[in-house]
Design a protein around this motif. Structure first.
Motif, PDB file in Angstrom:
ATOM      1  N   ALA A  52       0.813  -1.211   0.000  1.00 37.95           N
ATOM      2  CA  ALA A  52       0.000   0.000   0.000  1.00 37.95           C
ATOM      3  C   ALA A  52       0.847   1.261   0.000  1.00 37.95           C
ATOM      4  CB  ALA A  52      -0.931   0.000   1.212  1.00 37.95           C
ATOM      5  N   TYR A  53       2.044   1.172   0.582  1.00 35.13           N
ATOM      6  CA  TYR A  53       2.891   2.353   0.730  1.00 35.13           C
ATOM      7  C   TYR A  53       4.114   2.301  -0.163  1.00 35.13           C
ATOM      8  CZ  TYR A  53       0.190   2.006   5.048  1.00 35.13           C
ATOM      9  OH  TYR A  53      -0.821   1.845   5.960  1.00 35.13           O
ATOM     10  N   LYS A  54       4.103   1.410  -1.117  1.00 34.81           N
ATOM     11  CA  LYS A  54       5.244   1.226  -2.002  1.00 34.81           C
ATOM     12  C   LYS A  54       4.889   1.691  -3.409  1.00 34.81           C
ATOM     13  CE  LYS A  54       8.673  -2.306  -3.265  1.00 34.81           C
ATOM     14  NZ  LYS A  54       9.064  -3.735  -3.077  1.00 34.81           N
ATOM     15  N   ILE A  55       5.839   2.404  -4.027  1.00 34.86           N
ATOM     16  CA  ILE A  55       5.719   2.789  -5.425  1.00 34.86           C
ATOM     17  C   ILE A  55       6.832   2.073  -6.173  1.00 34.86           C
ATOM     18  CG2 ILE A  55       5.823   4.677  -7.091  1.00 34.86           C
ATOM     19  CD1 ILE A  55       4.903   6.545  -4.812  1.00 34.86           C
ATOM     20  N   GLU A  56       6.459   1.246  -7.134  1.00 34.51           N
ATOM     21  CA  GLU A  56       7.441   0.538  -7.946  1.00 34.51           C
ATOM     22  C   GLU A  56       6.987   0.567  -9.391  1.00 34.51           C
ATOM     23  OE1 GLU A  56       9.867  -3.722  -8.196  1.00 34.51           O
ATOM     24  OE2 GLU A  56       8.418  -3.366  -6.595  1.00 34.51           O
ATOM     25  N   GLN A  57       7.859   1.062 -10.261  1.00 35.79           N
ATOM     26  CA  GLN A  57       7.491   1.207 -11.662  1.00 35.79           C
ATOM     27  C   GLN A  57       8.656   0.809 -12.554  1.00 35.79           C
ATOM     28  OE1 GLN A  57       4.400   2.394 -13.136  1.00 35.79           O
ATOM     29  NE2 GLN A  57       5.481   1.397 -14.834  1.00 35.79           N
ATOM     30  N   LYS A  58       8.424  -0.192 -13.390  1.00 34.79           N
ATOM     31  CA  LYS A  58       9.391  -0.524 -14.435  1.00 34.79           C
ATOM     32  C   LYS A  58       8.955   0.179 -15.702  1.00 34.79           C
ATOM     33  CE  LYS A  58      11.915  -4.230 -16.727  1.00 34.79           C
ATOM     34  NZ  LYS A  58      12.191  -5.686 -16.809  1.00 34.79           N
ATOM     35  N   LEU A  59       9.802   1.077 -16.186  1.00 38.99           N
ATOM     36  CA  LEU A  59       9.494   1.844 -17.376  1.00 38.99           C
ATOM     37  C   LEU A  59       9.762   1.001 -18.624  1.00 38.99           C
ATOM     38  CD1 LEU A  59      11.121   5.127 -16.067  1.00 38.99           C
ATOM     39  CD2 LEU A  59       8.670   4.715 -16.336  1.00 38.99           C
ATOM     40  N   SER A  60       9.142   1.395 -19.715  1.00 40.22           N
ATOM     41  CA  SER A  60       9.217   0.594 -20.939  1.00 40.22           C
ATOM     42  C   SER A  60      10.627   0.505 -21.497  1.00 40.22           C
ATOM     43  CB  SER A  60       8.278   1.171 -22.002  1.00 40.22           C
ATOM     44  OG  SER A  60       8.634   2.511 -22.312  1.00 40.22           O
ATOM     45  N   THR A  61      11.523   1.406 -21.066  1.00 42.54           N
ATOM     46  CA  THR A  61      12.909   1.376 -21.523  1.00 42.54           C
ATOM     47  C   THR A  61      13.776   0.470 -20.654  1.00 42.54           C
ATOM     48  OG1 THR A  61      13.139   3.449 -20.286  1.00 42.54           O
ATOM     49  CG2 THR A  61      12.931   3.621 -22.669  1.00 42.54           C
ATOM     50  N   GLY A  62      13.184  -0.160 -19.624  1.00 47.61           N
ATOM     51  CA  GLY A  62      13.901  -1.142 -18.829  1.00 47.61           C
ATOM     52  C   GLY A  62      14.323  -0.711 -17.454  1.00 47.61           C
ATOM     53  N   THR A  63      14.178   0.570 -17.130  1.00 42.93           N
ATOM     54  CA  THR A  63      14.577   1.088 -15.817  1.00 42.93           C
ATOM     55  C   THR A  63      13.451   0.904 -14.809  1.00 42.93           C
ATOM     56  OG1 THR A  63      16.102   2.710 -16.738  1.00 42.93           O
ATOM     57  CG2 THR A  63      15.212   3.192 -14.555  1.00 42.93           C
ATOM     58  N   THR A  64      13.815   0.539 -13.573  1.00 45.97           N
ATOM     59  CA  THR A  64      12.844   0.402 -12.490  1.00 45.97           C
ATOM     60  C   THR A  64      13.178   1.373 -11.366  1.00 45.97           C
ATOM     61  OG1 THR A  64      12.465  -1.939 -12.955  1.00 45.97           O
ATOM     62  CG2 THR A  64      11.852  -1.158 -10.765  1.00 45.97           C
ATOM     63  N   TRP A  65      12.164   2.114 -10.946  1.00 47.00           N
ATOM     64  CA  TRP A  65      12.279   2.980  -9.764  1.00 47.00           C
ATOM     65  C   TRP A  65      11.417   2.389  -8.652  1.00 47.00           C
ATOM     66  CZ3 TRP A  65      15.502   6.993  -8.862  1.00 47.00           C
ATOM     67  CH2 TRP A  65      16.124   7.601  -9.957  1.00 47.00           C
ATOM     68  N   THR A  66      11.950   2.378  -7.432  1.00 52.76           N
ATOM     69  CA  THR A  66      11.237   1.850  -6.281  1.00 52.76           C
ATOM     70  C   THR A  66      11.389   2.809  -5.114  1.00 52.76           C
ATOM     71  OG1 THR A  66      11.794  -0.390  -7.009  1.00 52.76           O
ATOM     72  CG2 THR A  66      10.923  -0.159  -4.784  1.00 52.76           C
ATOM     73  N   MET A  67      10.326   3.002  -4.347  1.00 52.66           N
ATOM     74  CA  MET A  67      10.373   3.886  -3.182  1.00 52.66           C
ATOM     75  C   MET A  67       9.187   3.611  -2.272  1.00 52.66           C
ATOM     76  SD  MET A  67       9.315   7.249  -5.377  1.00 52.66           S
ATOM     77  CE  MET A  67      10.256   6.574  -6.755  1.00 52.66           C
ATOM     78  N   CYS A  68       9.292   4.070  -1.050  1.00 48.84           N
ATOM     79  CA  CYS A  68       8.173   4.073  -0.109  1.00 48.84           C
ATOM     80  C   CYS A  68       7.678   5.502   0.053  1.00 48.84           C
ATOM     81  CB  CYS A  68       8.606   3.525   1.246  1.00 48.84           C
ATOM     82  SG  CYS A  68       9.126   1.797   1.234  1.00 48.84           S
ATOM     83  N   TRP A  69       6.468   5.644   0.580  1.00 50.45           N
ATOM     84  CA  TRP A  69       5.937   6.977   0.808  1.00 50.45           C
ATOM     85  C   TRP A  69       5.150   7.014   2.107  1.00 50.45           C
ATOM     86  CZ3 TRP A  69       0.684   8.126   1.241  1.00 50.45           C
ATOM     87  CH2 TRP A  69      -0.212   7.109   0.859  1.00 50.45           C
ATOM     88  N   HIS A  70       5.101   8.196   2.706  1.00 48.99           N
ATOM     89  CA  HIS A  70       4.141   8.465   3.766  1.00 48.99           C
ATOM     90  C   HIS A  70       3.761   9.937   3.690  1.00 48.99           C
ATOM     91  CE1 HIS A  70       7.800   9.601   6.199  1.00 48.99           C
ATOM     92  NE2 HIS A  70       6.963  10.501   6.689  1.00 48.99           N
ATOM     93  N   TYR A  71       2.851  10.348   4.523  1.00 48.22           N
ATOM     94  CA  TYR A  71       2.324  11.713   4.440  1.00 48.22           C
ATOM     95  C   TYR A  71       2.423  12.372   5.809  1.00 48.22           C
ATOM     96  CZ  TYR A  71      -0.563  15.543   2.657  1.00 48.22           C
ATOM     97  OH  TYR A  71      -1.007  16.768   2.236  1.00 48.22           O
TER      98      TYR A  71
END
Length: 441
Positions: A52-71
């Motif tokens: 629920a608190y994780k952002i993970e995105q593999k972009l179409s060019t092959g790079t993946t960014w991962t992070m957590c978030w809070h407010y």
């Protein structure tokens, strides 16, 4: 004047909540990307934060960014444990331990008022609900807002994560005109919209597939109708004739970046300066010499022509055996000289948990601890540096600012320097061209 569609009663509530925060400290909460719930979510700060608190995105060019978030109740969105993994790397590369806004300081040109929007005017409580069209192709996550103005309805669909194209990542013609290598770049975009007075601030974090991170704040919304009173040359006529003068003012935005390159807080800071000299005897052109200065103690830095800074890893190197680092790339700025904390473009301070906001710091740092970032630069040795970046915008209103006001952006970038041995988007055909390339005659 900060009266807007929010009622005066609601405004008083926001100010009261800020006063509570002065004694209680910052409240944080995280929001799941699911249906609204009245149960308080657990804090998420570790790399293994829940889905629920994780952002993970593999972009179409092959790079993946991962992070957590809070407010947080004052700073709003906080990103943590930000990692970058381009194709060709066997594991994620940690970049940031935490990143957030550290203040939006708004002084008016006539000296009548100034605001610390994060710690004094309810920035966090002003999180706005987004419609699906505001997050095209993405997901809107639900955020539980701490100290919400309406305690019965603290959940706001207010965090967008999506991807966007940015145009050419590179283009290079080969040895023949018929061969062109090119790539269209892709970005992960994470943003919120927070209302403060008549303004709506868009806080944007853009993570590129080449490892660059762009941090921007865009101001939109409305000009305050109560501020058409600048009759002393400190405003601009808006509307018919020259009767209503909108008061000019500044937006001084600060970011707080706690680096953790390769998973370690023991990063180093370096400053680079270049000096151009006349041509040497017999030379054809002026000479340019670049020198490095190791920043070992806390620094209040000023941007100058051909000056830049980088944060250097002490825990990891790329495949070429070069230390990984990230370079600060400043955006356009109008530096405001009216307050001591706005007189410098960048600060590097030794980490201290209570030092969270660049001005009107609501954490208790003890007697003599100071309430602004300039007071924390006192010669301490840097072993765990925290970076504070100040970007200013002087808003002289114009007819086009109504209605609604077009977004005006201010921000900066972090560019990878030796994070990978080659361009992380290098096509396979060029993968062997690392270093000096020998071409046939």
């Amino acid at each position: 004047m900060r009266v807007n569609r929010i009622s005066r009663a609601r405004r008083r509530t926001a100010v009261g909540l800020s006063a509570v925060a002065l004694t209680a400290g910052v409240t944080t909460a995280a929001g799941p990307a699911v249906a609204q719930t009245r149960t308080a979510p657990a804090a998420a700060a570790a790399a293994d934060c829940s889905a629920a608190y994780k952002i993970e995105q593999k972009l179409s060019t092959g790079t993946t960014w991962t992070m957590c978030w809070h407010y947080e109740s004052e700073a709003g969105l906080v990103l943590e444990n930000v990692s970058y993994q381009p194709k060709g790397e066997t594991k994620p590369i940690r970049v940031l331990t935490s990143a957030k806004l550290a203040q939006i300081h708004v002084p008016y040109d006539d000296g009548s008022v100034e605001y610390d929007d994060l710690t004094g005017f309810g920035f966090g409580q002003g999180l706005m609900e987004m419609a699906p069209g505001e997050c095209p192709g993405g997901t809107i996550k639900t955020v539980k807002v701490p100290d919400a103005w309406d305690p019965e309805h603290p959940n706001v669909k207010g965090l967008c994560t999506t991807t966007r194209s940015r145009g050419h990542a590179y283009r290079m013609q080969g040895d023949t005109a018929g061969k062109v290598w090119q790539e269209q770049g892709k970005d992960l975009l994470v943003y919120t919209v927070n209302q403060v007075g008549w303004y709506e601030y868009m806080t944007e974090w853009r993570f590129q597939d080449d490892g660059t991170i762009n941090m921007n704040v865009g101001a939109t919304g409305s000009l305050s109708p109560a501020d058409y009173d600048a009759g002393d040359g400190r405003g601009w006529p808006i509307g018919k004739g020259a009767k209503s003068y909108a008061t000019s003012h500044s937006h001084n935005v600060f970011w707080r970046l706690n680096f953790g390159l390769d998973g370690s807080s023991k990063n180093k800071i370096e400053q680079y300066d270049s000096v151009v000299s006349p041509p040497a005897a017999g030379g054809e052109a002026p000479r340019n010499k670049t020198t490095r200065t190791k920043v070992t103690k806390e620094l209040a830095g000023d941007a100058k022509n051909m000056r830049w800074w980088r944060v250097v890893s002490t825990a990891g190197k790329n495949k070429d055996e070069h230390a990984r680092s990230y370079e600060f790339v400043p955006g356009a700025t109008s530096k405001y000289p009216g307050r001591s904390f706005t007189k410098h473009d960048i600060y590097f301070t030794e980490y201290k948990k209570c030092e969270q906001f660049a001005s009107n710091n609501i954490r208790n740092c003890g007697t003599g601890g100071g309430k602004s970032v300039d007071k924390w630069v006192n010669g301490q040795t840097l072993t765990h540096p925290v970076a504070w970046v100040n970007v200013g915008f002087h808003h002289v209103a114009r007819d086009e600012d109504q209605q609604p006001m077009p977004v005006h952006w201010q921000g900066f970038s972090l560019a990878p320097r030796d994070v990978t041995a080659m361009n992380p988007l290098t096509p396979p055909e060029l993968a062997d061209q690392n270093g000096q390339v020998e071409r046939g005659s």
